[in-house]
Design a protein around this motif. Structure first.
Motif, mmCIF file in Angstrom:
data_model
loop_
_atom_site.group_PDB
_atom_site.id
_atom_site.type_symbol
_atom_site.label_atom_id
_atom_site.label_comp_id
_atom_site.label_asym_id
_atom_site.label_seq_id
_atom_site.Cartn_x
_atom_site.Cartn_y
_atom_site.Cartn_z
ATOM 1 N N ARG A 123 1.029 -1.363 -0.021
ATOM 2 C CA ARG A 123 -0.086 0.091 -0.251
ATOM 3 C C ARG A 123 0.829 1.430 0.141
ATOM 4 N NH1 ARG A 123 -5.106 1.657 0.642
ATOM 5 N NH2 ARG A 123 -5.697 3.414 2.023
ATOM 6 N N ARG A 124 0.674 2.204 -0.844
ATOM 7 C CA ARG A 124 1.205 3.292 -1.030
ATOM 8 C C ARG A 124 1.494 4.168 0.141
ATOM 9 N NH1 ARG A 124 -0.546 6.582 -6.049
ATOM 10 N NH2 ARG A 124 -2.472 6.852 -4.683
ATOM 11 N N LEU A 125 2.503 4.684 0.673
ATOM 12 C CA LEU A 125 2.568 5.703 1.879
ATOM 13 C C LEU A 125 1.575 6.760 1.721
ATOM 14 C CD1 LEU A 125 3.801 6.925 4.323
ATOM 15 C CD2 LEU A 125 5.714 7.886 3.006
ATOM 16 N N LEU A 126 1.433 7.512 0.544
ATOM 17 C CA LEU A 126 0.481 8.449 0.200
ATOM 18 C C LEU A 126 -0.936 8.002 0.580
ATOM 19 C CD1 LEU A 126 -0.282 11.391 -1.258
ATOM 20 C CD2 LEU A 126 -0.531 10.153 -3.427
ATOM 21 N N ASP A 127 -1.324 6.997 0.471
ATOM 22 C CA ASP A 127 -2.768 6.409 0.706
ATOM 23 C C ASP A 127 -2.539 6.147 2.088
ATOM 24 O OD1 ASP A 127 -3.547 6.293 -1.834
ATOM 25 O OD2 ASP A 127 -2.684 4.564 -2.524
ATOM 26 N N CYS A 133 3.151 15.078 -4.022
ATOM 27 C CA CYS A 133 2.989 14.015 -2.746
ATOM 28 C C CYS A 133 4.433 14.089 -1.997
ATOM 29 C CB CYS A 133 2.482 12.539 -3.310
ATOM 30 S SG CYS A 133 3.858 11.976 -4.247
ATOM 31 N N SER A 134 5.105 15.000 -2.030
ATOM 32 C CA SER A 134 6.526 14.977 -1.337
ATOM 33 C C SER A 134 6.425 15.174 0.114
ATOM 34 C CB SER A 134 7.480 16.062 -1.936
ATOM 35 O OG SER A 134 7.571 15.974 -3.110
ATOM 36 N N ALA A 144 5.656 10.193 -2.069
ATOM 37 C CA ALA A 144 4.806 9.136 -1.189
ATOM 38 C C ALA A 144 4.104 8.342 -2.040
ATOM 39 C CB ALA A 144 3.921 9.974 -0.284
ATOM 40 N N CYS A 145 3.871 8.761 -3.369
ATOM 41 C CA CYS A 145 3.023 7.817 -4.344
ATOM 42 C C CYS A 145 3.820 6.759 -4.927
ATOM 43 C CB CYS A 145 2.460 8.594 -5.384
ATOM 44 S SG CYS A 145 3.813 9.133 -6.466
ATOM 45 N N LEU A 146 5.057 6.892 -4.520
ATOM 46 C CA LEU A 146 5.993 5.611 -5.233
ATOM 47 C C LEU A 146 6.700 4.826 -3.965
ATOM 48 C CD1 LEU A 146 8.441 7.380 -7.769
ATOM 49 C CD2 LEU A 146 6.069 6.280 -8.083
ATOM 50 N N VAL A 147 6.267 5.008 -2.641
ATOM 51 C CA VAL A 147 6.867 4.511 -1.564
ATOM 52 C C VAL A 147 5.767 3.571 -0.948
ATOM 53 C CG1 VAL A 147 8.005 4.553 0.593
ATOM 54 C CG2 VAL A 147 8.559 6.203 -1.122
ATOM 55 N N PRO A 148 6.284 2.041 -0.837
ATOM 56 C CA PRO A 148 5.212 1.097 -0.305
ATOM 57 C C PRO A 148 5.516 1.422 1.130
ATOM 58 C CG PRO A 148 7.368 -0.011 -1.364
ATOM 59 C CD PRO A 148 7.223 1.497 -1.657
ATOM 60 N N ILE A 149 4.366 0.831 1.718
ATOM 61 C CA ILE A 149 4.403 1.079 3.288
ATOM 62 C C ILE A 149 5.524 0.054 3.967
ATOM 63 C CG2 ILE A 149 2.477 -0.207 3.925
ATOM 64 C CD1 ILE A 149 3.061 3.235 5.490
ATOM 65 N N CYS A 150 5.670 -0.933 3.309
ATOM 66 C CA CYS A 150 6.823 -1.859 3.944
ATOM 67 C C CYS A 150 8.176 -1.170 4.001
ATOM 68 C CB CYS A 150 6.746 -3.061 3.033
ATOM 69 S SG CYS A 150 7.405 -2.805 1.379
ATOM 70 N N GLN A 151 8.220 -0.217 3.263
ATOM 71 C CA GLN A 151 9.521 0.548 3.386
ATOM 72 C C GLN A 151 9.512 1.557 4.210
ATOM 73 O OE1 GLN A 151 10.932 2.114 -0.485
ATOM 74 N NE2 GLN A 151 11.075 -0.109 -1.519
#
Ligand code: FES
Ligand code: FES
Length: 163
Positions: free
Chosen positions: A21-25, A48-49, A59-66
């Motif tokens: 899931r995206r950090l943005l979401d 989304c920075s 944040a649209c490119l970062v998965p929450i697992c990271q």
């Protein structure tokens, strides 16, 4: 589902979500921090920075697992104090003064890119500021007033202010 723990603007957060899931979401939908905006959703516009462990990321490119174990800063974390003593970060105040925010869609991302720039010791030089915000697109301002705002905040900081 997996549990992920991290700090957002200094507050501990735990979410139980799919790792991709995206950090943005997560910020906007799961944590109700809607200051961070979505533009392109593809890593092109910078709307989304946010600051992740001191680095500006989309944040649209970062998965929450990271993000597990990390420190996230969003635009909601810029202002200081609480209640009646709450006041804008000097960068936010500078954007207000110069007219660096118009429609406002790019503004949270611009502020976070600028915050990371100042936190890294960036100064009021035009070229350096433009490079620092090169990943953040603005359709309204022509950038001049944004650069002026960041330069003013940087100059205040160099003069011993609180920016
Ligand atoms: S919405 Fe993330 S870069 Fe455009
Ligand atoms: S103020 Fe509208 S996109 Fe920048």
């Amino acid at each position: 589902m997996t549990a992920f723990r991290f700090l957002v603007n200094g507050d501990p957060v735990e979410v139980d979500l799919p790792g991709m899931r995206r950090l943005l979401d997560v910020l906007r939908e799961d944590l109700a921090l809607t200051g961070t905006k979505e533009g392109c959703g593809e890593g092109e516009c910078g709307a989304c920075s946010v600051i992740l462990d001191g680095q500006v990321v989309d944040a649209c490119l970062v998965p929450i697992c990271q993000v597990d174990g990390s420190f996230v800063r969003t635009v909601e974390g810029l202002a200081h104090g609480a209640g009646e003593t709450r006041r804008l970060d000097d960068l936010q105040a500078a954007f207000l003064e110069t007219g660096g925010a118009q429609c406002g869609i790019c503004t949270p991302g611009m502020l976070m890119a600028a915050r990371a720039y100042l936190d890294a010791g960036g100064g009021p030089e035009d070229d350096a500021i433009r490079e620092a915000i090169a990943g953040n697109l603005c359709r309204c301002t022509g950038y001049t007033k944004i650069v002026e705002a960041i330069a003013n905040a940087a100059a205040d900081l160099e003069a011993g202010g609180l920016a």
